[in-house]
Design an enzyme around this catalytic site. Structure first.
Site, PDB file in Angstrom:
ATOM      1  N   SER A  31       0.846  -1.191   0.000  1.00  0.00           N
ATOM      2  CA  SER A  31       0.000   0.000   0.000  1.00  0.00           C
ATOM      3  C   SER A  31       0.880   1.240   0.000  1.00  0.00           C
ATOM      4  O   SER A  31       2.119   1.156   0.063  1.00  0.00           O
ATOM      5  CB  SER A  31      -0.918   0.023   1.226  1.00  0.00           C
ATOM      6  OG  SER A  31      -0.156   0.082   2.418  1.00  0.00           O
ATOM      7  N   THR A  64      -1.479   8.686   2.540  1.00  0.00           N
ATOM      8  CA  THR A  64      -1.504   7.234   2.754  1.00  0.00           C
ATOM      9  C   THR A  64      -2.182   6.942   4.090  1.00  0.00           C
ATOM     10  O   THR A  64      -2.688   7.846   4.751  1.00  0.00           O
ATOM     11  CB  THR A  64      -0.077   6.667   2.767  1.00  0.00           C
ATOM     12  OG1 THR A  64       0.589   7.129   3.957  1.00  0.00           O
ATOM     13  CG2 THR A  64       0.716   7.110   1.538  1.00  0.00           C
ATOM     14  N   TYR A 114       9.622   7.438  16.246  1.00  0.00           N
ATOM     15  CA  TYR A 114       9.696   7.468  14.781  1.00  0.00           C
ATOM     16  C   TYR A 114      10.882   8.313  14.323  1.00  0.00           C
ATOM     17  O   TYR A 114      11.643   7.904  13.436  1.00  0.00           O
ATOM     18  CB  TYR A 114       8.388   8.042  14.242  1.00  0.00           C
ATOM     19  CG  TYR A 114       8.236   8.031  12.746  1.00  0.00           C
ATOM     20  CD1 TYR A 114       8.122   6.832  12.039  1.00  0.00           C
ATOM     21  CD2 TYR A 114       8.180   9.224  12.026  1.00  0.00           C
ATOM     22  CE1 TYR A 114       7.956   6.831  10.667  1.00  0.00           C
ATOM     23  CE2 TYR A 114       8.012   9.230  10.657  1.00  0.00           C
ATOM     24  CZ  TYR A 114       7.900   8.042   9.974  1.00  0.00           C
ATOM     25  OH  TYR A 114       7.739   8.040   8.614  1.00  0.00           O
ATOM     26  N   LYS A 150      14.065   7.077  12.126  1.00  0.00           N
ATOM     27  CA  LYS A 150      14.294   7.649  10.800  1.00  0.00           C
ATOM     28  C   LYS A 150      15.585   8.456  10.730  1.00  0.00           C
ATOM     29  O   LYS A 150      16.263   8.463   9.696  1.00  0.00           O
ATOM     30  CB  LYS A 150      13.093   8.498  10.390  1.00  0.00           C
ATOM     31  CG  LYS A 150      11.821   7.688  10.139  1.00  0.00           C
ATOM     32  CD  LYS A 150      11.991   6.684   9.006  1.00  0.00           C
ATOM     33  CE  LYS A 150      10.670   6.033   8.615  1.00  0.00           C
ATOM     34  NZ  LYS A 150      10.815   5.070   7.501  1.00  0.00           N
ATOM     35  N   SER A 169      12.219  10.040   6.161  1.00  0.00           N
ATOM     36  CA  SER A 169      11.101  10.963   6.363  1.00  0.00           C
ATOM     37  C   SER A 169      11.656  12.362   6.614  1.00  0.00           C
ATOM     38  O   SER A 169      12.832  12.505   7.007  1.00  0.00           O
ATOM     39  CB  SER A 169      10.269  10.517   7.572  1.00  0.00           C
ATOM     40  OG  SER A 169       9.293  11.480   7.912  1.00  0.00           O
TER      41      SER A 169
END
Length: 271
Positions: free
Chosen positions: A15, A185, A150, A154, A137
């Site tokens: 996805s 998304t 996160y 990253k 990111s």
């Protein structure tokens, strides 16, 4: 370089950006290898492509399954481009976030991506060519509230990729870091909360973000141009990421250290 006849292996391909990248590369004549946990959704993506495809489902945290997939992916035509895209985000204040959430996000977004790359490196170095594409990111360049785990993962992925790029600078293998901002998304809907549960709802910024197909085109165009750091963002997110962009001159300086024998000298001194 063109991508006609090249083999592109994408993790997190069921996805979002991963699926969009599969469609973009397939549209440019590449053979596409799709990996992720959800075999049914991977098969749906594969069915939507006109290119030759191979579906290799596995959980990125399962190193045995990952190594088995690597062995299958490198058979025959092998792998020309590897896209480390699998990941999960976060939406919780640090003070309310359990340590297990940090462990899970770092395991998925950083450690598993490193493990998959390390497993593939012998194949690429033996071929003397290839491309490694790490999907980090904007949050891997700028510390963003509610995303401490996160951001840690990253930021770490960029550090690994930049060091690896320098080490491989004489090998014929290119390393690319991609820093997306808000892309439309399910990343926010699937993000982990402080207790590790799925958030289950999206953000306005994500819903109004860049279309996955547009993001994929930008990424593939930049990889074709051999850009080392690729920012895919708009508005304030783009401005923040550009402020933290690593200058090409610094990448070149580190590569020159390798060309002048830095690694060989250090290894001799360690003996």
């Amino acid at each position: 370089m063109g991508f006609e006849g090249k083999s592109v292996w994408i993790t997190g391909a069921s996805s979002g950006i991963g699926a969009a990248l599969a469609r973009e590369w397939a549209g440019r004549g590449a053979r596409v290898i799709l990996s992720g946990r959800d075999e049914a959704r991977l098969n749906e993506v594969a069915a939507s492509l006109t290119a030759e495809t191979l579906v290799l489902p596995f959980d990125v945290r399962d190193e045995d399954a990952m190594r088995e997939a690597t062995a299958r992916a490198t058979q025959g035509a092998g792998v020309d481009i590897f896209v480390a895209n699998a990941g999960v985000s976060q939406r919780s204040p640090a003070v309310d976030t359990a340590m297990q959430v940090y462990r899970d996000i770092i395991d998925i977004d950083l450690t598993a991506q490193i493990a998959a790359t390390q497993a593939l490196l012998p194949h690429l170095t033996q071929r003397g060519s290839g491309k490694l594409v790490f999907i980090s990111s904007v949050a891997g360049k700028v510390g963003v509230p509610l995303r401490t785990a996160y951001c840690a993962a990253k930021f770490g992925l960029i550090g690994y990729a930049d060091a690896l790029r320098a080490e491989l600078s004489l090998s014929g293998i290119d390393v690319h870091v991609v820093c997306p901002g808000s892309v439309a998304t399910d990343v926010s809907r699937n993000a982990l909360t402080g207790d590790g549960s799925r958030r289950g709802r999206s953000d306005k910024a994500i819903d109004e973000g860049i279309a996955p197909g547009d993001a994929a085109k930008t990424i593939v165009d930049a990889v074709e141009l051999n850009q080392r750091e690729i920012i895919v963002a708009q508005g304030m997110e783009e401005a923040m990421a550009e402020l933290r962009r690593t200058p090409d001159q610094l990448f070149d300086q580190i590569s020159q250290m390798v060309a002048k024998g830095y690694m060989a000298k250090m290894q001799v001194e360690d003996q």
